[in-house]
Design a protein around this motif. Structure first.
Motif, PDB file in Angstrom:
ATOM      1  N   VAL A 150       0.819  -1.206   0.000  1.00  5.68           N
ATOM      2  CA  VAL A 150       0.000   0.000   0.000  1.00  5.68           C
ATOM      3  C   VAL A 150       0.855   1.259   0.000  1.00  5.68           C
ATOM      4  O   VAL A 150       0.514   2.256  -0.649  1.00  5.68           O
ATOM      5  CB  VAL A 150      -0.952  -0.006   1.214  1.00  5.68           C
ATOM      6  N   ASP A 151       1.996   1.251   0.711  1.00  2.88           N
ATOM      7  CA  ASP A 151       2.805   2.457   0.799  1.00  2.88           C
ATOM      8  C   ASP A 151       3.659   2.695  -0.435  1.00  2.88           C
ATOM      9  O   ASP A 151       4.398   3.676  -0.508  1.00  2.88           O
ATOM     10  CB  ASP A 151       3.693   2.428   2.042  1.00  2.88           C
ATOM     11  N   GLY A 152       3.574   1.809  -1.428  1.00  4.33           N
ATOM     12  CA  GLY A 152       4.264   2.031  -2.685  1.00  4.33           C
ATOM     13  C   GLY A 152       5.748   1.745  -2.673  1.00  4.33           C
ATOM     14  O   GLY A 152       6.451   2.125  -3.608  1.00  4.33           O
ATOM     15  N   ASP A 153       6.269   1.073  -1.652  1.00  3.41           N
ATOM     16  CA  ASP A 153       7.696   0.756  -1.595  1.00  3.41           C
ATOM     17  C   ASP A 153       8.070  -0.206  -2.713  1.00  3.41           C
ATOM     18  O   ASP A 153       7.293  -1.082  -3.101  1.00  3.41           O
ATOM     19  CB  ASP A 153       8.053   0.129  -0.246  1.00  3.41           C
ATOM     20  N   ASP A 154       9.285  -0.048  -3.211  1.00  2.00           N
ATOM     21  CA  ASP A 154       9.815  -0.969  -4.206  1.00  2.00           C
ATOM     22  C   ASP A 154      10.377  -2.203  -3.517  1.00  2.00           C
ATOM     23  O   ASP A 154      10.831  -2.151  -2.371  1.00  2.00           O
ATOM     24  CB  ASP A 154      10.921  -0.298  -5.033  1.00  2.00           C
ATOM     25  N   PHE A 155      10.354  -3.322  -4.243  1.00  2.00           N
ATOM     26  CA  PHE A 155      10.955  -4.547  -3.717  1.00  2.00           C
ATOM     27  C   PHE A 155      12.456  -4.532  -3.996  1.00  2.00           C
ATOM     28  O   PHE A 155      12.885  -4.064  -5.051  1.00  2.00           O
ATOM     29  CB  PHE A 155      10.313  -5.774  -4.364  1.00  2.00           C
ATOM     30  N   PRO A 156      13.267  -5.041  -3.065  1.00  2.00           N
ATOM     31  CA  PRO A 156      12.919  -5.551  -1.740  1.00  2.00           C
ATOM     32  C   PRO A 156      12.571  -4.414  -0.785  1.00  2.00           C
ATOM     33  O   PRO A 156      13.197  -3.358  -0.822  1.00  2.00           O
ATOM     34  CB  PRO A 156      14.184  -6.289  -1.301  1.00  2.00           C
ATOM     35  N   ALA A 157      11.576  -4.649   0.085  1.00  2.00           N
ATOM     36  CA  ALA A 157      11.070  -3.609   0.977  1.00  2.00           C
ATOM     37  C   ALA A 157      11.343  -3.984   2.426  1.00  2.00           C
ATOM     38  O   ALA A 157      11.088  -5.118   2.844  1.00  2.00           O
ATOM     39  CB  ALA A 157       9.565  -3.415   0.762  1.00  2.00           C
ATOM     40  N   GLN A 158      11.853  -3.028   3.196  1.00  2.00           N
ATOM     41  CA  GLN A 158      12.097  -3.237   4.626  1.00  2.00           C
ATOM     42  C   GLN A 158      10.766  -3.136   5.366  1.00  2.00           C
ATOM     43  O   GLN A 158      10.177  -2.069   5.445  1.00  2.00           O
ATOM     44  CB  GLN A 158      13.073  -2.178   5.149  1.00  2.00           C
ATOM     45  N   VAL A 159      10.302  -4.251   5.922  1.00  2.00           N
ATOM     46  CA  VAL A 159       9.004  -4.268   6.597  1.00  2.00           C
ATOM     47  C   VAL A 159       9.104  -4.787   8.024  1.00  2.00           C
ATOM     48  O   VAL A 159       8.093  -4.898   8.713  1.00  2.00           O
ATOM     49  CB  VAL A 159       7.989  -5.131   5.806  1.00  2.00           C
ATOM     50  N   GLY A 160      10.320  -5.125   8.492  1.00  3.20           N
ATOM     51  CA  GLY A 160      10.480  -5.809   9.764  1.00  3.20           C
ATOM     52  C   GLY A 160      10.499  -4.934  10.982  1.00  3.20           C
ATOM     53  O   GLY A 160      10.692  -5.437  12.087  1.00  3.20           O
ATOM     54  N   ILE A 161      10.290  -3.608  10.827  1.00  2.00           N
ATOM     55  CA  ILE A 161      10.283  -2.724  11.991  1.00  2.00           C
ATOM     56  C   ILE A 161       8.863  -2.294  12.334  1.00  2.00           C
ATOM     57  O   ILE A 161       8.406  -2.476  13.469  1.00  2.00           O
ATOM     58  CB  ILE A 161      11.163  -1.488  11.722  1.00  2.00           C
ATOM     59  N   ASN A 162       8.170  -1.736  11.361  1.00  2.00           N
ATOM     60  CA  ASN A 162       6.805  -1.251  11.593  1.00  2.00           C
ATOM     61  C   ASN A 162       5.746  -2.101  10.905  1.00  2.00           C
ATOM     62  O   ASN A 162       4.571  -1.738  10.908  1.00  2.00           O
ATOM     63  CB  ASN A 162       6.686   0.194  11.120  1.00  2.00           C
ATOM     64  N   GLY A 163       6.144  -3.220  10.291  1.00  2.00           N
ATOM     65  CA  GLY A 163       5.180  -4.014   9.556  1.00  2.00           C
ATOM     66  C   GLY A 163       4.819  -3.353   8.235  1.00  2.00           C
ATOM     67  O   GLY A 163       5.388  -2.330   7.843  1.00  2.00           O
ATOM     68  N   THR A 164       3.836  -3.908   7.539  1.00  2.00           N
ATOM     69  CA  THR A 164       3.415  -3.337   6.265  1.00  2.00           C
ATOM     70  C   THR A 164       1.954  -3.679   5.999  1.00  2.00           C
ATOM     71  O   THR A 164       1.419  -4.641   6.566  1.00  2.00           O
ATOM     72  CB  THR A 164       4.287  -3.866   5.113  1.00  2.00           C
TER      73      THR A 164
END
Length: 697
Positions: A150-164
């Motif tokens: 949803v936030d439009g991040d490109d892969f690979p995306a860092q999601v391990g701190i605040n989730g996604t």
């Protein structure tokens, strides 16, 4: 001598047959009556799943584990069978150790696979579903099959701190079982997740902290957990008011709102209009570029109001489009890229009959805030899009994904996925008092994100009348990734204090001045010397005077880049000092009270052009930056207690053309030295000791 031969007695043939039948009968009785042996624990674990139910030949989502099995409903635990809302499940499928192999558990990376499942078990269709996954083990998400971020991040995306949060694509809606006669392909969806995680040593299982449905009008309890599975049932919130007249999702508010409207459609192509609206009072785009990703092999045939940066017909000819459209002349096609880069037309193309003649286009990519110019806060272009099989039906319409708008020196926007909304309304082109609806409309919501440390594109320096030294921009304020290889400098050393005249020359020409100034003032020097700030635009904030009833500051803008800025603006937040804003003498200043008392400054008519850096008058002279300057006055009627030297006279936040600029770490001291916590502590200690001795005597 007679020999007698004794014959053996004859056995009737019926007797062996009867004995054999009796033996078979007894064996069958024993087999039926014998108790079945209790299975061992290991065998029992093999025959039941993690929910405690007997295993079947189907996989985690109802599909047959072998070939030829018919698909079935998703596997749902008994506790959730009574769910009357949206059932959500996260299943961890497994992981493998990645290279490099290290002994430190927290540093070891693992490639993991998991599945996110949603099933609509309620009576209301779920539109544009969104689910939050609370990753917590430094996960790096590599791909999502069946969804987008949803936030439009490109892969690979860092999601391990605040989730996604992920949203469904291409299946964004989940219909009800009632409306589909229990068709699980329409009421359920499965998303495959792949990524990397750190820090959980086997046999531990790296599970997310939580999962939750993000759609409005639903309440979700804490999820239930079972080994490698967590699940929950989100139910409708009875207090939430639903507008039943809306067939699609209601439009959302954002900083930059993009509409993708289909105006015409036929079997193999459609006409789309893209509209960008700047709805943030400090947002802006200059020389904008817009890119997205076609997901189904589409290509752009023609455009009006914009153009693409690359025309390469070979990508169509040798791709799927060329196999289907064998008689099409692709040399006349606008763009065949999967990720096209689109820009606004220059102003001189505005009246071009072929590619111009479109409202809100052709301003060289300038999108201003509405407080500056409402008519220039919107940009529009149109394009003809061709499709390939199997989307040859006129109703098979899919917007592109992964939208990203960028500007020369503007805020960083992050965009969500396209959301289907109510069709946009347009005035009838014939001039009649009628409204024309788009065939289909999607909204892309983009929001401004704060730049990370050392990733700004402008910076601020501080100076004051009571201190001879200038506090410069921070080291690597705008990054140090593109420094020449032969340049030896420290990216961690703090920036050196400067003499005031050094602000007028580029960084390369002020190094000797900074070293000489440090020797004169007995400041610390560094070896190697600090790296430059590398910012294209810098702003100097100078406290010019401080008296009983008010104070003044002088703001100077320097353009060190090759791009000139027309209709520039600066937004300053002064904290409690903002209440005393009086006026700007050479700028047009406005107080925005609804926006944290922000002082909005822009050039006066005829002075709204910040030129680029130019050459000096002689070849040996340093290059000269573009400059704009004004004195700004403040009064102390409402805040007479302000302490200007302590920091009240310096900005708490400053933006140039919407981009937040990096601020120095400290302000000039009235004593003329560098702030030191240790020095202040020693002074406080000595002062306290003297007072104590005096009182004791």
């Amino acid at each position: 001598m007679k020999t007698c031969l004794r014959s053996s007695p004859k056995i009737p043939w019926r007797l062996p047959l009867l004995l054999f039948i009796a033996f078979i009968f007894l064996c069958s009785i024993v087999e039926v009556c014998q108790a079945k042996p209790k299975p061992k624990a290991k065998d029992k674990d093999k025959d039941v799943d993690e929910f405690g139910d007997p295993k079947t030949g189907s996989d985690a989502f109802g599909g047959s584990s072998g070939s030829g099995g018919p698909p079935g409903p998703p596997k749902i635990p008994k506790e959730a069978q009574s769910c009357d809302g949206i059932y959500i499940s996260y299943n961890f499928l497994g992981r493998e150790k990645e290279y490099p192999h290290v002994k430190n558990t927290t540093a070891q990376s693992w490639a993991f696979k998991s599945q996110l499942q949603l099933v609509n078990m309620g009576i209301t269709e779920l539109k544009t579903w969104k689910v939050f996954v609370g990753f917590q083990h430094k996960e790096l998400l590599v791909s999502t099959d069946g969804a987008v971020l949803v936030d439009g991040d490109d892969f690979p995306a860092q999601v391990g701190i605040n989730g996604t949060t992920i949203a469904g694509y291409p299946q964004a809606d989940l219909k009800t079982s009632i409306d589909t006669a229990g068709d699980f392909t329409q009421i359920a969806v499965q998303v495959g997740l792949k990524g990397t995680q750190f820090g959980v040593k086997p046999p531990g299982i790296p599970m997310p902290k939580t999962i939750k449905l993000q759609n409005d009008g639903f309440k979700c309890p804490a999820p239930s957990k079972r080994k490698s599975n967590i699940y929950l049932c989100c139910r409708k919130d009875k207090k939430f008011k639903v507008n039943n007249r809306l067939k699609y999702t209601k439009k959302k508010a954002g900083d930059l709102n993009i509409m993708y409207d289909v105006l015409q459609t036929s079997g193999n192509n459609y006409m789309a209009q893209v509209t960008m609206d700047n709805d943030h009072p400090l947002g802006r785009l200059d020389h904008w570029n817009l890119t997205w990703e076609w997901m189904r092999g589409e290509f752009i045939s023609t455009m009006r109001g914009a153009f693409t940066h690359l025309k390469d017909p070979a990508q169509c000819i040798y791709g799927p489009a060329g196999q289907y459209y064998q008689d099409m002349d692709f040399t006349q096609v606008m763009n065949c890229e999967r990720n096209p880069v689109i820009s606004d037309l220059p102003a001189e193309m505005k009246d071009n009959e072929k590619i111009g003649k479109l409202p809100y286009c052709c301003r060289n990519g300038t999108v201003l805030p509405k407080i500056m110019n409402e008519t220039e806060s919107r940009s529009i272009f149109q394009m003809q899009v061709f499709k390939i099989p199997p989307d040859m039906n006129r109703t098979a319409l899919y917007p592109p994904q992964n939208w990203k708008p960028t500007g020369v020196l503007n805020p960083n926007y992050k965009c969500g996925p396209p959301i289907r909304v109510e069709p946009s309304e347009f005035p009838d082109p014939s001039g009649l008092q009628a409204t024309v609806l788009a065939i289909a409309s999607w909204q892309v919501v983009c929001n401004i994100t704060r730049p990370k440390e050392k990733q700004n594109r402008c910076c601020v320096s501080f100076s004051a009348f009571y201190n001879e030294s200038v506090v410069p921009c921070n080291t690597c304020a705008c990054g140090c990734d593109n420094l020449p290889e032969d340049r030896q400098c420290s990216t961690k050393a703090p920036a050196m204090l400067l003499p005031p005249e050094s602000l007028l020359v580029p960084f390369d020409n002020r190094t000797d001045k900074a070293v000489a100034w440090s020797k004169i003032k007995h400041y610390q020097t560094w070896d190697p010397l600090p790296c430059p700030d590398n910012c294209g635009v810098s702003v100097n904030w100078h406290v010019d005077a401080d008296y009983k009833s008010g104070w003044t500051a002088r703001m100077t803008i320097f353009n060190w880049g090759d791009t000139a800025f027309e209709d520039w603006f600066v937004a300053v937040q002064m904290g409690k000092a903002s209440q005393g804003y009086d006026k700007a003498y050479s700028f047009n200043g406005t107080m925005l009270k609804d926006l944290n008392d922000t002082i909005f400054l822009q050039g006066l008519k005829g002075l709204n052009f910040l030129i680029a850096e130019t050459n000096g008058s002689k070849p040996s002279d340093p290059r000269v930056p573009g400059k704009q300057q004004s004195v700004i006055s403040f009064h102390k009627k409402l805040n007479w207690h302000l302490n200007i030297p302590a920091g009240d006279g310096f900005p708490k936040k400053l933006l140039f053309n919407g981009e937040e600029c990096a601020l120095p770490n400290f302000v000039p001291e009235k004593s003329g030295g560098i702030p030191s916590k240790r020095t202040n502590t020693i002074i406080t200690f000595l002062f306290t000791s003297i007072i104590t001795l005096f009182l004791v005597r």
